[in-house]
Write a protein that holds these residues in place. Sequence first.
Motif, PDB file in Angstrom:
ATOM      1  N   VAL A  37      28.204  16.892 -18.881  1.00  0.00           N
ATOM      2  CA  VAL A  37      28.806  15.565 -18.754  1.00  0.00           C
ATOM      3  C   VAL A  37      28.743  15.107 -17.299  1.00  0.00           C
ATOM      4  O   VAL A  37      28.459  15.888 -16.404  1.00  0.00           O
ATOM      5  CB  VAL A  37      30.275  15.577 -19.229  1.00  0.00           C
ATOM      6  CG1 VAL A  37      30.361  15.948 -20.689  1.00  0.00           C
ATOM      7  CG2 VAL A  37      31.096  16.540 -18.379  1.00  0.00           C
ATOM      8  N   THR A  38      29.015  13.825 -17.117  1.00  0.00           N
ATOM      9  CA  THR A  38      28.976  13.261 -15.772  1.00  0.00           C
ATOM     10  C   THR A  38      30.373  12.820 -15.357  1.00  0.00           C
ATOM     11  O   THR A  38      31.071  12.177 -16.133  1.00  0.00           O
ATOM     12  CB  THR A  38      28.034  12.045 -15.745  1.00  0.00           C
ATOM     13  OG1 THR A  38      26.786  12.441 -16.293  1.00  0.00           O
ATOM     14  CG2 THR A  38      27.831  11.543 -14.328  1.00  0.00           C
ATOM     15  N   VAL A  39      30.767  13.199 -14.163  1.00  0.00           N
ATOM     16  CA  VAL A  39      32.106  12.840 -13.695  1.00  0.00           C
ATOM     17  C   VAL A  39      32.162  11.350 -13.374  1.00  0.00           C
ATOM     18  O   VAL A  39      31.285  10.817 -12.693  1.00  0.00           O
ATOM     19  CB  VAL A  39      32.466  13.642 -12.430  1.00  0.00           C
ATOM     20  CG1 VAL A  39      33.807  13.173 -11.869  1.00  0.00           C
ATOM     21  CG2 VAL A  39      32.505  15.117 -12.732  1.00  0.00           C
ATOM     22  N   LYS A  40      33.205  10.659 -13.921  1.00  0.00           N
ATOM     23  CA  LYS A  40      33.336   9.235 -13.647  1.00  0.00           C
ATOM     24  C   LYS A  40      34.386   9.003 -12.575  1.00  0.00           C
ATOM     25  O   LYS A  40      34.189   8.256 -11.639  1.00  0.00           O
ATOM     26  CB  LYS A  40      33.728   8.508 -14.930  1.00  0.00           C
ATOM     27  CG  LYS A  40      32.890   7.264 -15.158  1.00  0.00           C
ATOM     28  CD  LYS A  40      33.014   6.763 -16.582  1.00  0.00           C
ATOM     29  CE  LYS A  40      34.210   5.851 -16.737  1.00  0.00           C
ATOM     30  NZ  LYS A  40      34.393   5.461 -18.159  1.00  0.00           N
ATOM     31  N   ALA A  45      36.295  19.048  -3.000  1.00  0.00           N
ATOM     32  CA  ALA A  45      35.653  20.132  -2.260  1.00  0.00           C
ATOM     33  C   ALA A  45      34.746  20.957  -3.164  1.00  0.00           C
ATOM     34  O   ALA A  45      33.704  21.443  -2.745  1.00  0.00           O
ATOM     35  CB  ALA A  45      36.709  21.036  -1.629  1.00  0.00           C
ATOM     36  N   LEU A  46      35.162  21.088  -4.425  1.00  0.00           N
ATOM     37  CA  LEU A  46      34.341  21.857  -5.362  1.00  0.00           C
ATOM     38  C   LEU A  46      33.127  21.066  -5.823  1.00  0.00           C
ATOM     39  O   LEU A  46      32.247  21.600  -6.490  1.00  0.00           O
ATOM     40  CB  LEU A  46      35.174  22.265  -6.577  1.00  0.00           C
ATOM     41  CG  LEU A  46      36.256  23.309  -6.314  1.00  0.00           C
ATOM     42  CD1 LEU A  46      37.121  23.508  -7.548  1.00  0.00           C
ATOM     43  CD2 LEU A  46      35.627  24.630  -5.894  1.00  0.00           C
ATOM     44  N   GLY A  47      33.112  19.798  -5.485  1.00  0.00           N
ATOM     45  CA  GLY A  47      31.934  19.001  -5.823  1.00  0.00           C
ATOM     46  C   GLY A  47      32.132  18.098  -7.027  1.00  0.00           C
ATOM     47  O   GLY A  47      31.170  17.615  -7.612  1.00  0.00           O
ATOM     48  N   LEU A  48      33.380  17.866  -7.404  1.00  0.00           N
ATOM     49  CA  LEU A  48      33.644  16.968  -8.529  1.00  0.00           C
ATOM     50  C   LEU A  48      33.705  15.521  -8.024  1.00  0.00           C
ATOM     51  O   LEU A  48      34.729  14.862  -8.122  1.00  0.00           O
ATOM     52  CB  LEU A  48      34.953  17.359  -9.221  1.00  0.00           C
ATOM     53  CG  LEU A  48      34.884  18.653 -10.027  1.00  0.00           C
ATOM     54  CD1 LEU A  48      36.269  19.168 -10.370  1.00  0.00           C
ATOM     55  CD2 LEU A  48      34.077  18.435 -11.306  1.00  0.00           C
ATOM     56  N   THR A  49      32.604  15.079  -7.477  1.00  0.00           N
ATOM     57  CA  THR A  49      32.558  13.695  -6.991  1.00  0.00           C
ATOM     58  C   THR A  49      31.947  12.817  -8.074  1.00  0.00           C
ATOM     59  O   THR A  49      31.392  13.323  -9.045  1.00  0.00           O
ATOM     60  CB  THR A  49      31.708  13.608  -5.720  1.00  0.00           C
ATOM     61  OG1 THR A  49      30.436  14.203  -5.995  1.00  0.00           O
ATOM     62  CG2 THR A  49      32.344  14.348  -4.570  1.00  0.00           C
ATOM     63  N   LYS A  50      32.108  11.536  -7.898  1.00  0.00           N
ATOM     64  CA  LYS A  50      31.578  10.597  -8.887  1.00  0.00           C
ATOM     65  C   LYS A  50      30.092  10.871  -9.129  1.00  0.00           C
ATOM     66  O   LYS A  50      29.323  11.011  -8.190  1.00  0.00           O
ATOM     67  CB  LYS A  50      31.769   9.168  -8.361  1.00  0.00           C
ATOM     68  CG  LYS A  50      31.980   8.163  -9.446  1.00  0.00           C
ATOM     69  CD  LYS A  50      32.517   6.847  -8.872  1.00  0.00           C
ATOM     70  CE  LYS A  50      33.977   6.982  -8.448  1.00  0.00           C
ATOM     71  NZ  LYS A  50      34.534   5.757  -7.873  1.00  0.00           N
ATOM     72  N   GLY A  51      29.724  10.966 -10.386  1.00  0.00           N
ATOM     73  CA  GLY A  51      28.312  11.152 -10.718  1.00  0.00           C
ATOM     74  C   GLY A  51      27.882  12.608 -10.801  1.00  0.00           C
ATOM     75  O   GLY A  51      26.752  12.899 -11.200  1.00  0.00           O
ATOM     76  N   ALA A  52      28.769  13.541 -10.461  1.00  0.00           N
ATOM     77  CA  ALA A  52      28.395  14.957 -10.509  1.00  0.00           C
ATOM     78  C   ALA A  52      28.215  15.407 -11.964  1.00  0.00           C
ATOM     79  O   ALA A  52      28.935  14.968 -12.854  1.00  0.00           O
ATOM     80  CB  ALA A  52      29.463  15.802  -9.831  1.00  0.00           C
ATOM     81  N   ASN A  65      30.422  24.799 -15.206  1.00  0.00           N
ATOM     82  CA  ASN A  65      29.407  24.989 -14.186  1.00  0.00           C
ATOM     83  C   ASN A  65      29.412  23.743 -13.305  1.00  0.00           C
ATOM     84  O   ASN A  65      28.955  22.685 -13.710  1.00  0.00           O
ATOM     85  CB  ASN A  65      28.041  25.193 -14.855  1.00  0.00           C
ATOM     86  CG  ASN A  65      26.932  25.366 -13.840  1.00  0.00           C
ATOM     87  OD1 ASN A  65      27.127  25.160 -12.635  1.00  0.00           O
ATOM     88  ND2 ASN A  65      25.763  25.739 -14.308  1.00  0.00           N
ATOM     89  N   ILE A  66      29.997  23.891 -12.118  1.00  0.00           N
ATOM     90  CA  ILE A  66      30.090  22.758 -11.207  1.00  0.00           C
ATOM     91  C   ILE A  66      29.192  23.036 -10.009  1.00  0.00           C
ATOM     92  O   ILE A  66      29.460  23.937  -9.233  1.00  0.00           O
ATOM     93  CB  ILE A  66      31.540  22.538 -10.738  1.00  0.00           C
ATOM     94  CG1 ILE A  66      32.449  22.354 -11.951  1.00  0.00           C
ATOM     95  CG2 ILE A  66      31.616  21.336  -9.806  1.00  0.00           C
ATOM     96  CD1 ILE A  66      33.925  22.319 -11.618  1.00  0.00           C
ATOM     97  N   ARG A  67      28.135  22.317  -9.924  1.00  0.00           N
ATOM     98  CA  ARG A  67      27.169  22.445  -8.825  1.00  0.00           C
ATOM     99  C   ARG A  67      26.730  23.889  -8.614  1.00  0.00           C
ATOM    100  O   ARG A  67      26.697  24.403  -7.490  1.00  0.00           O
ATOM    101  CB  ARG A  67      27.746  21.869  -7.543  1.00  0.00           C
ATOM    102  CG  ARG A  67      28.130  20.403  -7.709  1.00  0.00           C
ATOM    103  CD  ARG A  67      28.239  19.698  -6.413  1.00  0.00           C
ATOM    104  NE  ARG A  67      28.679  18.316  -6.605  1.00  0.00           N
ATOM    105  CZ  ARG A  67      27.891  17.258  -6.489  1.00  0.00           C
ATOM    106  NH1 ARG A  67      26.628  17.411  -6.195  1.00  0.00           N
ATOM    107  NH2 ARG A  67      28.377  16.039  -6.659  1.00  0.00           N
TER     108      ARG A  67
END
Lengths: 73, 703
Positions: free
Chosen positions: A13-16, A30-37, A54-56
């Motif tokens: 999925v994509t983070v909104k 910091a873990l990389g849950l930015t918009k679009g990740a 699985n985050i980045r």
Amino acid sequence: MLKLHNANVGSVVTVKDLTSTGLLRERMLALGLTKGAQVEVVRRGPSGDPTVFNIRGAMIALRNEEASMITIS
Amino acid sequence: MGLTYQSTKATALKDTFQIKKNPGQYVIALAGNPNTGKSTVFNSLTGLRQHTGNWPGKTVVNARGEFSYNDDEFILVDLPGTYSLFSSSVEEEVARDFICFGNTDAVIVVVDATCLERNLNLVYQLMELTDKLVLCINLIDEAKSKKIEIDAKGLESELGIPVVLCAARSDIGISDLKAALYQVATGIIKPSTNVVYYEGPIEALLTKLNPILMKYAKNINPRWLALRIIDGDEKLIESIKDYITDEDLDNIEIILEENKLAYDKQALRDSIASTIYNKVEHVTKTYVKNSSKKVNRDRLIDNYITSKVFGIPLMLLTLALILWITISGANYPSSLLAKFFFGIEGKITIFFNYIQAPDWVHGVLVLGLYRTLVWVISVMLPPMAIFFPLFTILEDLGYLPRVAFNMDHLFKKACAHGKQCLTMCMGFGCNAAGIISCRIIDSPRERLIAILTNNFVPCNGRFPTLIAISTVFLVSRGKYGILPVLSVTGLVVIGIAITLLVSYLLSKTILKGIPSTFTLELPPYRIPRIGQVLYRSIIDRTIFVLWRAIIIAAPAGVITWIFGNIYIRDLGIIGHVAGFLNPAARLIGLDGFILMAFILGLPANEIVLPILLMSYLSTGSMIEFESIDSLRRILLDNGWTYLTALNTMLFCLLHWPCATSLLTIKKETASIKWTLLAALIPTGVAIIVCSITTLIFKLFGWG
Ligand SMILES: Nc1nc2c(ncn2[C@@H]2O[C@H](COP(=O)(O)OP(=O)(O)OP(=O)(O)O)[C@@H](O)[C@H]2O)c(=O)[nH]1
Ligand SMILES: [Mg+2]
């Protein structure tokens, strides 16, 4: 609105957006849950919670409470 | 796991921002995400043996080491892992403040080659803070086997800092790292970092602030400082205020007022984080080639280790297996050591007789000091020296975070933190280490809960007692079967259950609150280098036990013997004290001697059993205990029943923490109140549980 804790195991999925605030939001960024990740739902724990994502490229376990603060599309 | 007497002495980083250095000495900080191998790099550079472990959060106390290169000396500081410089936990703050305000000459940032995208985020943040940076891409051996290719030269020119590929565990790339570090620290190379540029309005504001902050460029990077002023990191601004003149502060205030950004603070932080990650995404796409096949070994393993069906049973099985190896493995060396040392005792006694030493000298030195030492070494040491390395292997495999993952739902129900489980695992080695490791828990409430309950995990000093007693009572002479294993496993489970229960009760009473956030990274499984783990940790444990034997067990033995042999009327002091304690002890199914041994054992749990035996022997019949089997006779002669055995084990599992743990709690909580509670709660629990079992035994007429 779709939240991360509802996403099926195996889906990508994509983070909104994040609805968390303060330190938790900072940690999520910091873990990389930015918009679009892109986030892959890897597995659920023995009682259905927490869930591994699985985050980045890293395997991160989040409790449902946290995952529900991440809206996805 | 693993606390040696060295790591308890280490002081918190907060006190040591400024490291003393002489000319020709350079201070180097090791930064990076958790579990990227910083401590391994540290060890490889310095030749020291800082503890490493395959889980994020292993290092919570900073370590210092030195090495020299080209006649210059480098003081290396191993920092706790951090995901970002925007601190969300105490460790991250410590790491950041050290890099910001410590007198570092260069920073090595250690990143995981198999997870570069996430790791580079921190690298970019660090690049804003300092340009004296060396990038150490560690774990390239793992990257290779995962078919990940990294273009180090490309990255080097993209980032503008030296990049070194390493596999620290096998010392690969370490000499290149030293060379690069030398050049950066001494200024032979001046890296020019290619930092990230943010959205237009942010950059415009940065430009406006720049002239004022340039004045402070010598101490702190102006761009970074401006960014923190804009995004309003309050804690940081507070600490910066001391460095900046009031006039400049006012001017900054005016600029900020005149140029209000259209974002609120949160949107600003989002924007900054997104910009960095977008950049990182682009960089990894360009310089990292990942051609791994889809099947992932770790996921296959996790299908079992963290499965609904097998997860928890596998955990218990693993524990039982470790205990089984410990019990059956310790048996032989124990009796060998006992035979050897008690053999020597006979010779020493002959010698004492020969020189016609007074009885009391022989008593103090041989029956007191020597016997206690022998007991600690022959009965306590072997199980520790086996259990500890086995556990370290599990730790290195990457099993512990999986345990935390499997158990998390229980801790959540107890309103506690999922990482409490990791701190309990550390407690198996030593409760003081467990208590220190509670620093990985961000929320103060849950951290306190973890600290207050850590003692319910039997540490290495108590395992041998549990093992000895259960072996004595559940084994037919000389045969070491499965029953003691099951009973000790059962005791551990009871300890965990009580931890959860007490955590729950604390959450509902004096530490009210809801569970806080939980993010746990599951590292890849790694194959431990078993030979080395075994060797190192056996040596480690042996030195640890011998050291404690010298500083605690020996004096305790002397004192116990003296108290046992100073007679008031017809009874030794110990007899009187035990007599005094006896009525109370009987209520909880013990006897006065057992309770007294636990009280005297406050300095270290290893000495409880030796003290107990000596007390029994000093009053009752005098038996030579040349073998472990004679333990059974001594206990039975002193009226032990199954209830006594059970309750002694339960009391051992649940009673007050040892003095070292209490001191650690005092240090970690900085509060007498919590330290007292940390002693009272387990004591209360131990008394309640033992009263219940006593009552049950009485009701059924077993006792
Ligand atoms: N295969 C391989 N494993 C490594 C290498 N370097 C470190 N490891 C392993 O990675 C794990 C983590 O290493 P540590 O040195 O404890 O990591 P750390 O960065 O200090 O971790 P924290 O203190 O938790 O932040 C350990 O199990 C190491 O044995 C390497 O170059 N190759
Ligand atoms: Mg470390």
